[in-house]
Write a protein that holds these residues in place. Structure first.
Motif, PDB file in Angstrom:
ATOM      1  N   LEU A  23     -35.710  17.121   5.952  1.00  0.00           N
ATOM      2  CA  LEU A  23     -34.558  17.590   6.716  1.00  0.00           C
ATOM      3  C   LEU A  23     -33.968  16.401   7.455  1.00  0.00           C
ATOM      4  O   LEU A  23     -34.677  15.682   8.151  1.00  0.00           O
ATOM      5  CB  LEU A  23     -34.995  18.681   7.701  1.00  0.00           C
ATOM      6  N   ARG A  24     -32.673  16.200   7.295  1.00  0.00           N
ATOM      7  CA  ARG A  24     -31.996  15.061   7.929  1.00  0.00           C
ATOM      8  C   ARG A  24     -31.171  15.536   9.134  1.00  0.00           C
ATOM      9  O   ARG A  24     -30.246  16.320   8.983  1.00  0.00           O
ATOM     10  CB  ARG A  24     -31.071  14.372   6.937  1.00  0.00           C
ATOM     11  N   VAL A  25     -31.541  15.037  10.303  1.00  0.00           N
ATOM     12  CA  VAL A  25     -30.895  15.441  11.542  1.00  0.00           C
ATOM     13  C   VAL A  25     -29.957  14.336  12.013  1.00  0.00           C
ATOM     14  O   VAL A  25     -30.249  13.157  11.845  1.00  0.00           O
ATOM     15  CB  VAL A  25     -31.966  15.738  12.617  1.00  0.00           C
ATOM     16  N   HIS A  26     -28.807  14.699  12.566  1.00  0.00           N
ATOM     17  CA  HIS A  26     -27.901  13.725  13.183  1.00  0.00           C
ATOM     18  C   HIS A  26     -27.196  14.401  14.357  1.00  0.00           C
ATOM     19  O   HIS A  26     -26.316  15.222  14.163  1.00  0.00           O
ATOM     20  CB  HIS A  26     -26.892  13.212  12.153  1.00  0.00           C
ATOM     21  N   THR A  27     -27.641  14.080  15.560  1.00  0.00           N
ATOM     22  CA  THR A  27     -27.004  14.617  16.763  1.00  0.00           C
ATOM     23  C   THR A  27     -26.565  13.459  17.662  1.00  0.00           C
ATOM     24  O   THR A  27     -26.797  13.479  18.861  1.00  0.00           O
ATOM     25  CB  THR A  27     -27.953  15.553  17.534  1.00  0.00           C
ATOM     26  N   ALA A  28     -25.950  12.414  17.071  1.00  0.00           N
ATOM     27  CA  ALA A  28     -25.502  11.221  17.799  1.00  0.00           C
ATOM     28  C   ALA A  28     -26.704  10.552  18.465  1.00  0.00           C
ATOM     29  O   ALA A  28     -27.811  10.606  17.939  1.00  0.00           O
ATOM     30  CB  ALA A  28     -24.389  11.578  18.777  1.00  0.00           C
ATOM     31  N   MET A  32     -32.517  21.433  23.407  1.00  0.00           N
ATOM     32  CA  MET A  32     -31.299  20.651  23.181  1.00  0.00           C
ATOM     33  C   MET A  32     -30.143  21.413  23.817  1.00  0.00           C
ATOM     34  O   MET A  32     -30.124  22.643  23.814  1.00  0.00           O
ATOM     35  CB  MET A  32     -31.008  20.525  21.691  1.00  0.00           C
ATOM     36  N   ARG A  33     -29.181  20.680  24.350  1.00  0.00           N
ATOM     37  CA  ARG A  33     -27.953  21.283  24.860  1.00  0.00           C
ATOM     38  C   ARG A  33     -26.772  20.369  24.516  1.00  0.00           C
ATOM     39  O   ARG A  33     -26.903  19.150  24.568  1.00  0.00           O
ATOM     40  CB  ARG A  33     -28.006  21.471  26.379  1.00  0.00           C
ATOM     41  N   SER A  34     -25.639  21.004  24.182  1.00  0.00           N
ATOM     42  CA  SER A  34     -24.439  20.246  23.806  1.00  0.00           C
ATOM     43  C   SER A  34     -23.231  20.823  24.514  1.00  0.00           C
ATOM     44  O   SER A  34     -23.158  22.029  24.768  1.00  0.00           O
ATOM     45  CB  SER A  34     -24.201  20.334  22.292  1.00  0.00           C
ATOM     46  N   PHE A  56     -24.532  15.338  24.233  1.00  0.00           N
ATOM     47  CA  PHE A  56     -25.673  15.888  23.481  1.00  0.00           C
ATOM     48  C   PHE A  56     -26.957  15.477  24.197  1.00  0.00           C
ATOM     49  O   PHE A  56     -27.164  14.295  24.457  1.00  0.00           O
ATOM     50  CB  PHE A  56     -25.711  15.337  22.054  1.00  0.00           C
ATOM     51  N   VAL A 114     -36.954  19.281  16.054  1.00  0.00           N
ATOM     52  CA  VAL A 114     -36.851  20.034  14.791  1.00  0.00           C
ATOM     53  C   VAL A 114     -38.220  20.052  14.096  1.00  0.00           C
ATOM     54  O   VAL A 114     -38.658  21.081  13.574  1.00  0.00           O
ATOM     55  CB  VAL A 114     -35.762  19.438  13.880  1.00  0.00           C
ATOM     56  N   SER A 147     -33.920  14.937  18.973  1.00  0.00           N
ATOM     57  CA  SER A 147     -33.712  16.143  18.167  1.00  0.00           C
ATOM     58  C   SER A 147     -34.630  16.152  16.945  1.00  0.00           C
ATOM     59  O   SER A 147     -35.116  17.203  16.527  1.00  0.00           O
ATOM     60  CB  SER A 147     -32.254  16.216  17.696  1.00  0.00           C
ATOM     61  N   VAL A 188     -24.158  24.759  24.958  1.00  0.00           N
ATOM     62  CA  VAL A 188     -24.911  25.599  24.024  1.00  0.00           C
ATOM     63  C   VAL A 188     -26.132  24.850  23.487  1.00  0.00           C
ATOM     64  O   VAL A 188     -26.161  23.615  23.480  1.00  0.00           O
ATOM     65  CB  VAL A 188     -24.020  26.044  22.834  1.00  0.00           C
ATOM     66  N   ASP A 208     -40.447  22.457  15.931  1.00  0.00           N
ATOM     67  CA  ASP A 208     -40.114  23.853  15.618  1.00  0.00           C
ATOM     68  C   ASP A 208     -40.734  24.295  14.294  1.00  0.00           C
ATOM     69  O   ASP A 208     -41.154  25.454  14.153  1.00  0.00           O
ATOM     70  CB  ASP A 208     -38.590  24.036  15.550  1.00  0.00           C
ATOM     71  N   LEU A 209     -40.760  23.398  13.307  1.00  0.00           N
ATOM     72  CA  LEU A 209     -41.351  23.751  12.002  1.00  0.00           C
ATOM     73  C   LEU A 209     -42.816  24.145  12.176  1.00  0.00           C
ATOM     74  O   LEU A 209     -43.301  25.068  11.513  1.00  0.00           O
ATOM     75  CB  LEU A 209     -41.236  22.577  11.023  1.00  0.00           C
ATOM     76  N   HIS A 251     -27.382  19.541  14.504  1.00  0.00           N
ATOM     77  CA  HIS A 251     -26.518  19.200  13.371  1.00  0.00           C
ATOM     78  C   HIS A 251     -27.334  18.475  12.308  1.00  0.00           C
ATOM     79  O   HIS A 251     -28.164  17.625  12.633  1.00  0.00           O
ATOM     80  CB  HIS A 251     -25.373  18.300  13.848  1.00  0.00           C
TER      81      HIS A 251
END
Lengths: 326, 393
Positions: free
Chosen positions: B86-91, B244-246, B380, B101, B97, A78, B104-105, A82
């Motif tokens: 904005l704080r992002v955390h995707t490993a 992004m894909r997970s 991720f 993000v 990411s 998907v 995108d803004l 996060h």
């Protein structure tokens, strides 16, 4: 050109009753995600975008959010992101994604298990690691400083002297008991939203602003970041009938009511607010969801929802939601 | 996608900054580290803190520095008071990411100029144990990321029939490339292929010299709209696609060698960028290669080589600086790895190449470049394609 219309079309939250009785985060989430997706008529993995909010420091392990993908049904893979904070900010990121046109629908969720550790100690780790965190001032002590400033400024009454205080001048009842919980929201654009929900809660504006962290740099009796976010979200353009405020201390609700100019005509926290249940990292998303659900039910026409992060209302998000008369 | 207006604002990269990366930056605090990169990015764009409308901050687990949600403490240092953070955390993919993000803004016209910052100060803790989940979350069998990924490398070698020495070629190339990059952490002067081959075995078949270092460092990128790009003092890079894909960490049938999330992510980014033959149409790639063998593995996963053929591309020298498809001319993650920043460094290096400002490790005539990051249990993925011209669609 007008931007896309985006609405909250579904909301679900877990029943909050203390600890999660050994349930893991995916177990906590699964029924909530199922509920929200069912309301919107979406199958697992069908939303165009997925975004969640949580904190490793509550779970006590790194990458705690990764296993929650087991509840999402992320196969086939998907489009997903996060945020390491309250799920209200995950909703903000998902709203932006829909505005880009790269998604029509989004699943937003949050989870928190603050009962697995000593929340007061854990939250001290949010503070400046060089000058403040070494003193271990917990959120109750910092909220008490804020309450004292409010009393000194005449915005809050001095508490009766006979009462037992948790931390002067605040009583235990001024704070919520931490509970474990999860929440989920489905966002959708335009006609998709109208198909999914009889009365979508349209996001007329949403904005968030942060302040410097050091308490000494801020006027703790005021919340300029909340006021600015509310202005940018269009909150002052017309009166709201409902406000869901994320105030993890009674004194902070006083600050928010003043910053948002809420008068007696506004129903504040009909859900019980953060004081009734504070599933940390989820509480802000629950405010947005509760405000939207009130619009879904026809109990509100225009509602304000607020979420906060950091010590003494450091970082604030404000959304304005409206129902549509057809 | 249906309904209403879906036209996006083109997104330009007008400022890029990095810190000098090192095993331990004891000369700066966390705030000093992120400010160093952010200040350089703003200087590159000839902008001030006041010109920034919003900040997006990315980093990997907060346990690495022992600060919970450090965007709160860092808000002031990043000039963010009164702004959205904005704080992002995707490993491990988080650096990528963070850029997406922020993009995108701008694309959504929510903000006009956004500062994306990612950092890690790994000297504050022991990253290997920070990456090893404690009991009861996991059985105590794995030590660090190498322990997790080495079996998948062995699976690749078995599946592809690749000869044993390919990993050393990647390390030898990336470490030499790093000598051309003043910001890189590992500057191994006098490196030889023999030295790589004889370095200690850590996680069979991954040797010490084929492993990423543990770094302190930060990277910052300024993204803006068409009007901002028109005011920029230097030629911008333009975002042509981003995704992004997970997928879940573990499940029956998961392909750890070539995860579907990576393939799907690449397909989506190429679709957005109008790329049908990535090997011909992309001039350079900055790939997240923390262990040498991941270069041939990702070359296949990303469509630069057919399945089982990635190692041949590497062995042919095509991925060297001056080759047909230079991979990691910056020296890559093998030479610099502040984990949370590593993805943003890949994205930023791709942008430097198409701006023509990569210095000594510039790929001649680079016009389109891929930035790639991955994280978690190879689950991720975040990628972008950048070009020297604004996107036409």
């Amino acid at each position: 050109m007008t931007p896309r219309d985006v609405a909250v079309v579904a909301f679900a939250r877990s029943d909050h009753h203390g600890g999660a009785d050994g349930a893991s985060e995916p177990e906590l989430l699964l029924p909530v995600l199922h509920d929200a997706l069912s309301q919107a008529g979406l199958a697992p993995g069908e939303a165009d975008f997925t975004c969640s909010g949580s904190s490793d420091y509550l779970a006590g392990r790194p990458f705690s959010f990764t296993l929650t993908l087991d509840s999402v049904g992320a196969w086939p893979p998907v489009a997903e992101s996060h945020v390491e904070t309250d799920g209200a900010w995950a909703l903000y990121e998902a709203w932006v994604k829909i505005l880009t046109g790269r998604a029509d629908t989004a699943l937003v969720y949050a989870h928190g298990k603050p009962t697995t550790g000593d929340l007061a100690d854990v939250l001290t780790r949010q503070l400046d690691p060089y000058y403040l965190a070494p003193l271990w001032p917990d959120p109750y002590a910092l909220a008490a400083l804020q309450a004292r400033a409010l009393i000194d400024a005449g915005h809050l009454d001095e508490p009766p002297p006979a009462e037992a205080h948790a931390v002067l001048p605040l009583r235990a009842a001024d704070f919520p008991a931490p509970v474990d919980g999860a929440a989920a929201v489905v966002l959708a654009a335009g006609d998709t939203a109208r198909r999914m929900c009889d009365r979508p809660a349209w996001i007329r504006g949403i904005d968030h602003r942060i302040e410097p962290q050091a308490p000494g740099l801020r006027d703790l009796t005021d919340s300029p970041s909340t006021r600015l976010a509310a202005e940018r979200a269009g909150a002052f353009r017309a009166p709201v009938d409902t406000a869901e405020l994320h105030a993890p201390c009674t004194a902070q609700e006083v600050v928010l009511r003043r910053a948002l100019r809420l008068d007696r005509t506004v129903t504040v926290n009909p859900s019980g607010g953060a004081l009734a249940a504070d599933p940390v990292m989820t509480t802000g998303l629950v405010r947005l969801g509760e405000a939207a659900a009130r619009i879904h039910r026809g109990a509100s026409g225009r509602a304000l929802a607020h979420a906060t992060s950091g010590p003494c209302l450091q970082h604030n998000l404000v959304a304005v939601l409206e129902g549509e008369d057809r | 996608m249906s309904g209403q207006r879906t036209s996006r604002e083109p997104v330009a990269i007008v400022g890029i900054g990095q810190t000098k990366h090192a095993a331990a930056r004891r000369d700066v605090s966390l705030a000093g580290l992120v400010r160093e990169a952010a200040r350089r990015a703003l200087d590159d764009a000839q902008l001030s803190w006041a010109d920034v409308d919003a900040v997006v901050l990315g980093k990997a687990p907060d346990f690495f520095e022992g600060v919970m949600m450090p965007e709160l403490y860092l808000a002031d240092a990043l000039g963010a008071a009164g702004k959205p953070v904005l704080r992002v955390h995707t490993a491990g993919s988080v650096g990528g990411s963070t850029a997406l993000v922020a993009a995108d803004l701008v694309a959504a016209r929510v903000q006009r100029t956004v500062l994306a910052v990612a950092f890690e100060k790994q000297s504050e803790s022991n990253a290997m144990w920070g990456l090893s989940l404690p009991v009861p979350f996991q059985q105590p069998l794995l030590a660090g990321a190498g322990g997790f990924f080495a079996p998948h490398v062995r699976a690749y070698i078995r599946r592809s029939g690749a000869p044993g020495g390919v990993g050393a070629l990647v390390a030898y190339k990336d470490r030499r490339n790093a000598l051309l990059n003043p910001w890189a952490h590992v500057h191994e002067h006098g490196i030889t292929l023999e030295r790589v081959r004889s370095s200690p075995m850590l996680w069979d078949p991954v040797r010490y010299s084929e492993t990423c270092p543990s770094s302190d460092g930060a990277c910052a990128v300024v993204l803006t709209d068409r009007a901002g790009a028109a005011r920029a003092p230097h030629p911008p890079a333009w975002v042509h696609g981003g995704a992004m894909r997970s997928e879940p960490t573990l499940f029956a049938g998961k392909d750890f060698v070539s995860p579907r999330a990576g393939r799907d992510c690449a397909a989506e980014v190429y679709r957005q960028a109008g790329i049908t033959d990535p090997r011909r149409e992309l001039d350079v790639a900055e790939l997240y290669v923390p262990f040498s063998w991941y270069e041939p593995m990702w070359l296949e996963n990303l469509g630069f080589a057919a399945e089982g053929e990635g190692w041949k591309l590497t062995a042919s020298g095509a991925t060297e600086l001056g080759g047909e498809l230079p991979v990691n001319p910056s020296g890559g993650v093998l030479s610099t790895n502040p984990i949370g920043a590593s993805g943003l460094i890949r994205f930023a290096e791709a942008a430097l190449q198409v701006r023509g400002t990569a210095g000594e490790h510039q790929v001649d005539g680079a016009r389109k470049a891929l930035g790639h990051a991955y994280g978690g249990g190879a689950q991720f993925f975040s990628m972008w394609v950048v070009g020297d011209r604004p996107p036409t669609t």
